[in-house]
Design an enzyme around this catalytic site. Structure first.
Site, PDB file in Angstrom:
ATOM      1  N   THR A 125       0.843  -1.204   0.000  1.00 52.73           N
ATOM      2  CA  THR A 125       0.000   0.000   0.000  1.00 52.73           C
ATOM      3  C   THR A 125       0.873   1.246   0.000  1.00 52.73           C
ATOM      4  OG1 THR A 125      -1.515   1.421   1.255  1.00 52.73           O
ATOM      5  CG2 THR A 125      -0.356  -0.206   2.539  1.00 52.73           C
ATOM      6  N   ASP A 127      -0.062   3.875   1.224  1.00 49.08           N
ATOM      7  CA  ASP A 127      -0.372   4.583   2.476  1.00 49.08           C
ATOM      8  C   ASP A 127       0.552   4.208   3.636  1.00 49.08           C
ATOM      9  OD1 ASP A 127      -2.435   5.645   1.049  1.00 49.08           O
ATOM     10  OD2 ASP A 127      -4.049   4.851   2.290  1.00 49.08           O
ATOM     11  N   MET A 169      -2.516  11.740  -0.927  1.00 52.33           N
ATOM     12  CA  MET A 169      -3.261  10.534  -0.544  1.00 52.33           C
ATOM     13  C   MET A 169      -2.936  10.085   0.885  1.00 52.33           C
ATOM     14  SD  MET A 169      -3.803   8.005  -3.748  1.00 52.33           S
ATOM     15  CE  MET A 169      -5.207   8.242  -4.839  1.00 52.33           C
ATOM     16  N   ARG A 266      -4.214  28.806  -3.373  1.00 53.60           N
ATOM     17  CA  ARG A 266      -4.548  27.897  -4.478  1.00 53.60           C
ATOM     18  C   ARG A 266      -4.402  26.451  -4.017  1.00 53.60           C
ATOM     19  NH1 ARG A 266      -4.760  30.518  -9.495  1.00 53.60           N
ATOM     20  NH2 ARG A 266      -5.116  32.708  -9.038  1.00 53.60           N
TER      21      ARG A 266
END
Ligand code: F6P
Length: 345
Positions: A125, A127, A169, A266
């Site tokens: 993963t 993550d 992410m 932004r």
């Protein structure tokens, strides 16, 4: 002769193909047969597979994604799913199944092992939130992609005297945002483990202005939430593991920063850019080591276990230990980002 089935489930991740290459090459050296189950657990339910030989894994070490395809299919959410998986594994004459995946895929692998399939797990993963392993492959690549994005945002942020929010992410854990934020010199790093305190964010950004820094980078993990519970993003789409489709925190955070500071802000959402493309050298090597390790577990009939990185060693741990609890960012690690934020520089 032993026959190994291998599958990749959940989100793709740079480094999967190096694992597959290592599995096939080391299995061939032991005279095992290998088949690749297509699209994760969906392939086992549908008995869709390809034979894998040395030719299949030629020149894939540098390729992102997975040559087997993937899906977020959960057999335990489908009526008769687990029985079908068992029946098909038997019909395909699979002696052992190597499941390459994260929490969800390995959660299914753990249950199927208990239901009688000889499963071995490989932790995957971007993550990096899987317990029972120090690191997962894919993480290093996504950190480097996010760091490069921050570097690029830095120069334009400085030229235009703007705040740049970059959404990174990380569903439950902020490892990618933390590592990329620290490596890219972000001014603030916000992660799912610690609810966002807008007063603190505004204070840091204003302090920077006072110090003559008219620009700033805020790295936010997509799974982060606000301390003020009235700041929410409506999300309805769920996958078969019950996860909402994330995204949107960057926009909300950017608009709040602009409103509360008056500084032009932004937003950039990195999204799936962080999962695509070639794996880094570190992920290619880790993936290769995991692949070889998984075949060794099959050889030793150590089923229900997962290969894992402990320090610089490949060890194996019970699958159950890997899926019971997520590995989130601990406060000591977060101190790393806070030290730089609080410097106001
Ligand atoms: O689990 C890895 C991950 O990339 C998460 O960081 C992210 O929330 C999720 O997958 C995105 O999944 P999908 O590819 O289904 O959009």
């Amino acid at each position: 002769m032993q026959k190994i089935g291998v599958l990749t489930g959940g989100g793709d991740c740079p480094g999967i193909n190096p694992v597959l290459r290592a599995v096939v090459i080391s299995a061939m050296q032991k005279k095992y047969k290998v088949i690749g189950i297509l699209d994760g657990w969906k392939g086992l339910l549908e008995k869709s597979y390809v034979e894998l030989g040395l030719d299949s894994v030629d020149d894939i070490i540098n390729k992102g994604g997975t040559i087997l395809g993937t899906s977020r299919t959960n057999p335990y959410k489908i009526e008769g799913g687990p029985e079908k998986c068992k029946k098909n594994a038997k019909a395909l004459n699979i002696d052992a199944l190597i499941a390459i995946g994260g929490e969800d895929t390995l959660g299914v692998a753990t249950k199927l092992y208990k239901d009688g399939i000889n499963v071995v797990g490989v932790p995957k993963t971007i993550d990096n939130d899987l317990a029972a392993t120090d690191y997962t492959f894919g993480f290093d690549t996504s950190v480097n992609i996010a760091m490069e994005a921050i570097d690029r945002l830095h120069t334009t942020s400085e030229s235009h005297h703007r705040i740049m929010v970059v959404e990174i992410m990380g569903r439950h854990a902020g490892w990618i945002a933390l590592f990329a934020g620290v490596a890219g010199g972000a001014d603030i790093v916000l992660i799912p483990e610690i609810p966002i305190d807008m007063d603190e964010v505004v204070k840091i950004l204003k302090q920077r202005r006072k110090n003559g820094k008219k620009y700033g980078i805020v790295a936010v993990a997509e799974g982060a939430t606000f301390k003020d519970k009235s700041f929410i993003i409506q999300k309805e789409k769920l996958d078969s593991f019950g996860h909402v489709r994330l995204g949107g925190i960057g926009e909300l955070l950017g608009s709040k920063i602009e409103e509360l500071t008056g500084f032009e802000t932004r937003v950039t959402v990195l999204g799936h850019l962080q999962r695509g493309g070639s794996p880094t050298a570190a992920d290619r090597v880790l993936g290769s080591r995991f692949g070889i390790g998984a075949v060794k577990l099959v050889e030793k009939k150590k089923f229900g276990r997962m290969v894992s990185l402990s320090g610089n060693e490949i060890i194996d741990v019970p699958l159950e230990k890997a899926v019971g609890k997520l590995k989130t960012v601990n406060p000591e690690f977060y101190e790393l980002a806070k030290t730089f934020s609080e410097s106001g520089r």
